[in-house]
Design a protein around this motif. Structure first.
Motif, mmCIF file in Angstrom:
data_model
loop_
_atom_site.group_PDB
_atom_site.id
_atom_site.type_symbol
_atom_site.label_atom_id
_atom_site.label_comp_id
_atom_site.label_asym_id
_atom_site.label_seq_id
_atom_site.Cartn_x
_atom_site.Cartn_y
_atom_site.Cartn_z
ATOM 1 N N PRO A 248 -11.931 116.969 -44.932
ATOM 2 C CA PRO A 248 -11.451 115.730 -45.561
ATOM 3 C C PRO A 248 -12.602 114.762 -45.849
ATOM 4 C CG PRO A 248 -10.165 116.245 -43.602
ATOM 5 C CD PRO A 248 -11.266 117.239 -43.660
ATOM 6 N N ASP A 249 -13.570 114.673 -44.923
ATOM 7 C CA ASP A 249 -14.704 113.766 -45.099
ATOM 8 C C ASP A 249 -15.483 114.098 -46.363
ATOM 9 O OD1 ASP A 249 -14.020 112.633 -42.772
ATOM 10 O OD2 ASP A 249 -15.893 113.032 -41.706
ATOM 11 N N GLU A 250 -15.773 115.405 -46.502
ATOM 12 C CA GLU A 250 -16.578 115.815 -47.648
ATOM 13 C C GLU A 250 -15.813 115.653 -48.943
ATOM 14 O OE1 GLU A 250 -18.153 119.698 -46.713
ATOM 15 O OE2 GLU A 250 -19.297 118.898 -45.030
ATOM 16 N N ALA A 251 -14.487 115.892 -48.885
ATOM 17 C CA ALA A 251 -13.672 115.729 -50.087
ATOM 18 C C ALA A 251 -13.683 114.269 -50.543
ATOM 19 C CB ALA A 251 -12.246 116.204 -49.821
ATOM 20 N N VAL A 252 -13.549 113.355 -49.567
ATOM 21 C CA VAL A 252 -13.555 111.930 -49.899
ATOM 22 C C VAL A 252 -14.918 111.519 -50.458
ATOM 23 C CG1 VAL A 252 -13.625 109.631 -48.859
ATOM 24 C CG2 VAL A 252 -11.722 111.148 -48.372
ATOM 25 N N ALA A 253 -15.987 111.981 -49.803
ATOM 26 C CA ALA A 253 -17.330 111.625 -50.255
ATOM 27 C C ALA A 253 -17.555 112.125 -51.672
ATOM 28 C CB ALA A 253 -18.356 112.227 -49.307
ATOM 29 N N ARG A 254 -17.083 113.327 -51.938
ATOM 30 C CA ARG A 254 -17.243 113.894 -53.274
ATOM 31 C C ARG A 254 -16.495 113.050 -54.304
ATOM 32 N NH1 ARG A 254 -18.803 118.855 -55.195
ATOM 33 N NH2 ARG A 254 -18.157 119.098 -57.356
ATOM 34 N N THR A 255 -15.245 112.669 -53.936
ATOM 35 C CA THR A 255 -14.451 111.833 -54.848
ATOM 36 C C THR A 255 -15.176 110.519 -55.125
ATOM 37 O OG1 THR A 255 -12.523 112.752 -53.786
ATOM 38 C CG2 THR A 255 -12.133 110.870 -55.199
ATOM 39 N N MET A 256 -15.754 109.942 -54.065
ATOM 40 C CA MET A 256 -16.426 108.650 -54.244
ATOM 41 C C MET A 256 -17.671 108.778 -55.110
ATOM 42 S SD MET A 256 -15.877 106.511 -50.855
ATOM 43 C CE MET A 256 -15.977 105.075 -51.866
ATOM 44 N N LEU A 257 -18.341 109.927 -54.989
ATOM 45 C CA LEU A 257 -19.593 110.096 -55.729
ATOM 46 C C LEU A 257 -19.370 110.522 -57.177
ATOM 47 C CD1 LEU A 257 -21.758 111.815 -52.982
ATOM 48 C CD2 LEU A 257 -22.081 109.535 -53.904
ATOM 49 N N THR A 258 -18.219 111.131 -57.436
ATOM 50 C CA THR A 258 -18.014 111.657 -58.783
ATOM 51 C C THR A 258 -16.874 110.956 -59.517
ATOM 52 O OG1 THR A 258 -16.557 113.349 -57.874
ATOM 53 C CG2 THR A 258 -18.856 113.964 -58.194
ATOM 54 N N GLY A 259 -16.114 110.112 -58.797
ATOM 55 C CA GLY A 259 -14.948 109.464 -59.405
ATOM 56 C C GLY A 259 -15.325 108.366 -60.393
ATOM 57 N N PRO A 260 -14.316 107.656 -60.878
ATOM 58 C CA PRO A 260 -14.568 106.623 -61.890
ATOM 59 C C PRO A 260 -15.470 105.498 -61.377
ATOM 60 C CG PRO A 260 -12.282 106.559 -61.122
ATOM 61 C CD PRO A 260 -12.891 107.795 -60.567
ATOM 62 N N GLU A 261 -15.399 105.250 -60.066
ATOM 63 C CA GLU A 261 -16.226 104.165 -59.528
ATOM 64 C C GLU A 261 -17.466 104.706 -58.851
ATOM 65 O OE1 GLU A 261 -14.307 100.318 -58.092
ATOM 66 O OE2 GLU A 261 -12.897 101.885 -57.499
ATOM 67 N N LYS A 262 -18.106 105.656 -59.531
ATOM 68 C CA LYS A 262 -19.259 106.275 -58.870
ATOM 69 C C LYS A 262 -20.368 105.240 -58.669
ATOM 70 C CE LYS A 262 -21.521 108.287 -62.891
ATOM 71 N NZ LYS A 262 -22.012 109.521 -63.468
ATOM 72 N N PRO A 263 -21.166 105.452 -57.635
ATOM 73 C CA PRO A 263 -22.183 104.438 -57.314
ATOM 74 C C PRO A 263 -23.285 104.367 -58.365
ATOM 75 C CG PRO A 263 -22.434 106.370 -55.931
ATOM 76 C CD PRO A 263 -21.172 106.573 -56.695
ATOM 77 N N THR B 189 -23.270 95.973 -53.082
ATOM 78 C CA THR B 189 -22.400 96.515 -52.041
ATOM 79 C C THR B 189 -22.939 97.863 -51.593
ATOM 80 O OG1 THR B 189 -20.536 95.430 -53.072
ATOM 81 C CG2 THR B 189 -20.017 97.179 -51.523
ATOM 82 N N LEU B 190 -23.008 98.037 -50.266
ATOM 83 C CA LEU B 190 -23.437 99.326 -49.726
ATOM 84 C C LEU B 190 -22.240 100.063 -49.145
ATOM 85 C CD1 LEU B 190 -26.292 97.743 -49.606
ATOM 86 C CD2 LEU B 190 -26.854 99.490 -47.967
ATOM 87 N N LEU B 191 -22.168 101.353 -49.417
ATOM 88 C CA LEU B 191 -21.100 102.182 -48.860
ATOM 89 C C LEU B 191 -21.726 103.174 -47.897
ATOM 90 C CD1 LEU B 191 -19.033 103.309 -51.964
ATOM 91 C CD2 LEU B 191 -18.403 101.595 -50.286
ATOM 92 N N ASP B 192 -21.179 103.258 -46.701
ATOM 93 C CA ASP B 192 -21.657 104.262 -45.752
ATOM 94 C C ASP B 192 -20.703 105.451 -45.829
ATOM 95 O OD1 ASP B 192 -22.986 105.544 -43.753
ATOM 96 O OD2 ASP B 192 -22.101 104.386 -42.114
ATOM 97 N N LEU B 193 -21.099 106.478 -46.534
ATOM 98 C CA LEU B 193 -20.224 107.649 -46.676
ATOM 99 C C LEU B 193 -20.204 108.427 -45.357
ATOM 100 C CD1 LEU B 193 -21.264 109.024 -50.185
ATOM 101 C CD2 LEU B 193 -19.380 107.509 -49.619
ATOM 102 N N PRO B 194 -19.146 109.233 -45.124
ATOM 103 C CA PRO B 194 -19.135 110.034 -43.904
ATOM 104 C C PRO B 194 -20.320 111.003 -43.914
ATOM 105 C CG PRO B 194 -17.027 110.184 -45.071
ATOM 106 C CD PRO B 194 -17.970 109.464 -45.970
#
Lengths: 646, 92
Positions: free
Chosen positions: A89-104, A74-79
């Motif tokens: 908000p974009d950067e906050a979401v991207a950060r969450t996605m990159l550092t959260g439990p489901e990090k890539p 699966t590919l994710l296109d981050l903002p």
């Protein structure tokens, strides 16, 4: 900053350690805005991508499957973002996605070859995250033309991670990138970036020294590599006078093209809905169900779907403008005007769009980074005269100045200006009351002008069309049914209608809930110069504004005859009240015109507002303030004109 | 005329007037970012966009919003942000 290379196998194996099952591998694509991230994402995933809001926010994340791969990737296109600081908000979401439990499992970092030194600053932040990385370098062709040479092998050796030169537009390097992705995921790649501890959270100056030194070793560039064409064009396109003229010309041109080009598909849609209605009429027996299908479902959904071609063309035009780099210039030119009312320059795009339809305008507020600016624009956009108001304006103007095209044009333009004035005024009031604070001061990158990618533009348009169709198929459909119910129930006994000697449809409408509501609201709308029949029109307009014209035609027994025809307008003009005064006198007409310019009567707009803001309260505020404004303005108009003896 | 860089740098270090808000730089003038003050702090991603201490820039347009050439790209920037960025003007 230093670099360590290890010969370990990449930690990712694609296997869930708890279950032993292979999970879907996740690759996040990150990079600065304009680095060519989305074009690359589209090439890698094809049309199978889906856009969804990140939970609890309105930040969009595109998700797609890597095409022509055997593995589940699966590919994710981050903002697009400039840093990992959660300031937007974009950067906050991207950060969450990159550092959260489901990090890539892998970050695919996209870097622009023409601006590698700055792009590497962001890459250095990503490298801190301890996630395996692949670097894609874009715009190599542009760099070549400017005499900038990027040593890909050198970068690969320096960074210790795969580096591939790609072009999302021509497809060059894409197969190689795909192979690198697969081999890296399969764990066959031996090198892995292991960022040095010194670099974590290090100041920007240290990062800059690292990126500058790295570029010093791997990039050969002339002393001042400049984009001569871009700067030459900018001299004109960002000029306070010529730039403004160019912007107006571009926008008027686009609107003209959209209205002209959309005419055909709009006619086809209308015709197919009419054909479907006729088909159902012939096939089904006279029954309530048939009436619901034809007058509820088909009329309601058809009435809103007819705007789909305009919406698609508008988004196509906007995304192409953005891709060429022009939209950033338009925002720059408009900023000095828009900031006077507390809005950023970019807000001009959705506000112009609102003249076609408020729904795509509200969707287009996504170009604004700041949530407060977005909210403000969403709240005021429906005040701008959309295409659905035009038939109503034409009817009223026809009643007021039947024989003077000059005056009619003036009145019609006046209606548009009242809408613009009201929107700007409302924005100013909101900025000084419920949405206080300064607008985000302009700071925007002016990317090189370039040839837009039609593929990216079409995919984006398709995406918007799907969102719109989903709305039309769900909430808007439900609302159409409610409106049909109000206009059809309780049903009139046919015998009674004939005995009255009245037009059956008119009687049905009078006796319906909508008719009764018309009578109930009559005391409230009487001071505006409206009677209960106009009241029915106002209520039915909540399905869509232009319904007023057809409702008036039904009420005044003119159904089936051309609504714009002279006989229709003559009938309305000759309608008299009990005291013999005309129903549609100057005061009533002007009051009705003012009411329709300002009132929120399009529930689909509120539904989209709810979707884009995530909260019903903003949709209700929009509905409430616009109708209150419309009521007061129409009241003043009517009373002042009556007082003046008109 | 060739410039003696050593003399020039000493002069610059001594002369605090060489530091001024970015908004005061004229079109065509060059400089280095000296520091960003709180006035510019509310602008997002200033450093991400390439405006931080020590970065060289060229002003392409002075009029508000001004246009700068920074790194390999151009930035449009409102005077109210540019006022909060102090730059050291480089000799022409």
């Amino acid at each position: 900053v230093s670099r360590h290379e290890t010969t370990e196998t990449i930690a990712f194996s694609g296997v869930n350690p708890a279950t032993g099952h292979r999970k879907s591998a996740l690759v996040a694509i990150a990079g600065n805005p304009n680095a060519g991230k989305t074009t690359l994402f589209n090439v890698l995933t094809g049309i199978r991508a889906k856009t969804a809001n990140f939970p609890g926010t309105t930040v969009e994340i595109k998700r797609g499957r890597l095409s022509s791969a055997h593995e589940d990737i699966t590919l994710l296109d981050l903002p697009g973002m400039y840093s990992l600081d959660p300031s937007t908000p974009d950067e906050a979401v991207a950060r969450t996605m990159l550092t959260g439990p489901e990090k890539p499992d892998i970050i695919l970092t996209v870097l622009d070859a023409t601006n590698l030194e700055r792009n590497l600053l962001f890459a250095s932040q990503l490298l801190d995250l301890d996630i395996p990385m692949i670097i894609a370098i874009t715009a190599m062709d542009v760099a070549d033309r400017r005499g900038v040479h990027v040593d890909i092998d050198g970068l690969r050796a320096e960074l210790g991670c795969p580096v591939v030169a790609v072009s999302g537009r021509t497809g060059d390097g894409v197969p190689e990138l795909r192979n690198v992705l697969l081999t890296t995921l399969a764990g066959r790649k031996e090198h892995v970036w292991s960022p040095c501890d010194l670099c974590r959270g290090c100041p920007i100056s240290t990062r800059h020294k690292w990126s500058r030194d790295l570029c010093g070793r791997c990039v050969r560039a002339p002393l001042t590599p400049s984009a001569q064409h871009t700067e030459e064009l900018d001299r004109w396109l960002t000029h306070p006078v010529y730039g403004l003229l160019a912007f107006l010309a571009v926008m008027i041109g686009i609107f003209f093209l959209i209205f002209k080009t959309a005419e055909w598909p709009m006619t086809w849609i209308e015709m197919s809905f009419e054909t479907a209605a006729k088909g159902l009429d012939a096939v089904l027996a006279d029954h309530l169900f048939k009436d619901m299908l034809i007058n509820g479902v088909l009329a309601g959904v058809g009435g809103i779907l007819v705007f789909l071609p305009q919406i698609c063309l508008l988004f196509l035009a906007l995304v192409i403008l953005e891709d060429t780099g022009y939209l950033a210039r338009a925002a720059l030119v408009m900023d000095r005007w828009m900031k006077r009312i507390g809005l950023p320059g970019k807000a001009f795009v959705p506000m112009l769009t609102a003249h076609a339809c408020a729904i795509p305008a509200i969707m287009a507020t996504r170009v604004l980074e700041h949530p407060r600016d977005r909210l403000l624009t969403i709240l005021v956009a429906p005040l701008l005269s959309c295409a659905a108001r035009l038939p109503v304006y034409v009817m009223i103007v026809g009643l007021l100045v039947p024989d003077s095209p000059g005056k009619a044009a003036l009145l019609l333009s006046g209606a548009y200006f009242v809408g613009i004035g009201a929107a700007l005024g409302a924005a100013w009031v909101f900025r000084h009351t419920i949405l206080p604070g300064k607008h985000q001061p302009l700071i925007i990158e002016l990317p090189d002008y370039r040839c837009p990618s039609l593929r990216t533009a079409l995919l984006f348009t398709l995406d918007r069309a799907v969102i719109f169709l989903k709305q039309a198929g769900t909430l808007i459909l439900v609302f159409s049914m409610i409106m049909w119910f109000l206009a059809s129930f309780p049903q009139t006994d046919p015998g009674e209608a004939v005995a009255d000697g009245e037009h059956t449809i008119t009687t049905e409408l009078e006796n319906s809930y909508a008719g009764r509501l018309g009578r109930i609201i009559e005391p409230v709308i009487r001071p505006l110069g409206f009677d209960w029949q106009i009241g029915i029109g106002l209520i039915s307009s909540f399905a869509a504004r232009e319904v007023l014209v057809s409702t008036m035609a039904i009420i005044y027994g003119m159904e089936g005859e051309g609504e714009e025809s002279e006989s229709f307008l003559d009938t309305l003009r000759q309608s008299r009240r009990r005291d013999g005064s005309p129903v549609f006198g100057i005061a009533t007409c002007m009051s009705l015109l003012v009411f329709y310019i300002l009132a929120a009567q399009c529930i689909p707009t509120q539904i989209i507002t709810r979707r884009e803001t995530g909260q019903w309260r903003w949709a209700f505020l929009q509905l409430g303030y616009m109708n209150a404004l419309a009521y007061v303005a129409a009241l003043l108009t009517y009373q002042i004109l009556r007082f003046s003896g008109l | 005329m060739p410039i003696n860089m050593d003399t020039h740098l000493t002069t610059l270090q001594a002369d605090e007037k060489a530091v001024c808000p970015l908004s005061q730089l004229q079109a065509g003038e060059q400089g280095w970012v000296h520091c960003t003050t709180t006035a510019a702090a509310n602008a997002p991603s200033l450093s991400g966009l390439g405006l931080f201490e020590g970065v060289p820039l060229t002003v392409l347009r002075q009029r508000d919003p001004m246009i700068l050439r920074v790194f390999g790209t151009r930035l449009g920037i409102a005077h109210e942000v540019a006022n909060g960025i102090l730059v050291r003007k480089s000799p022409l």
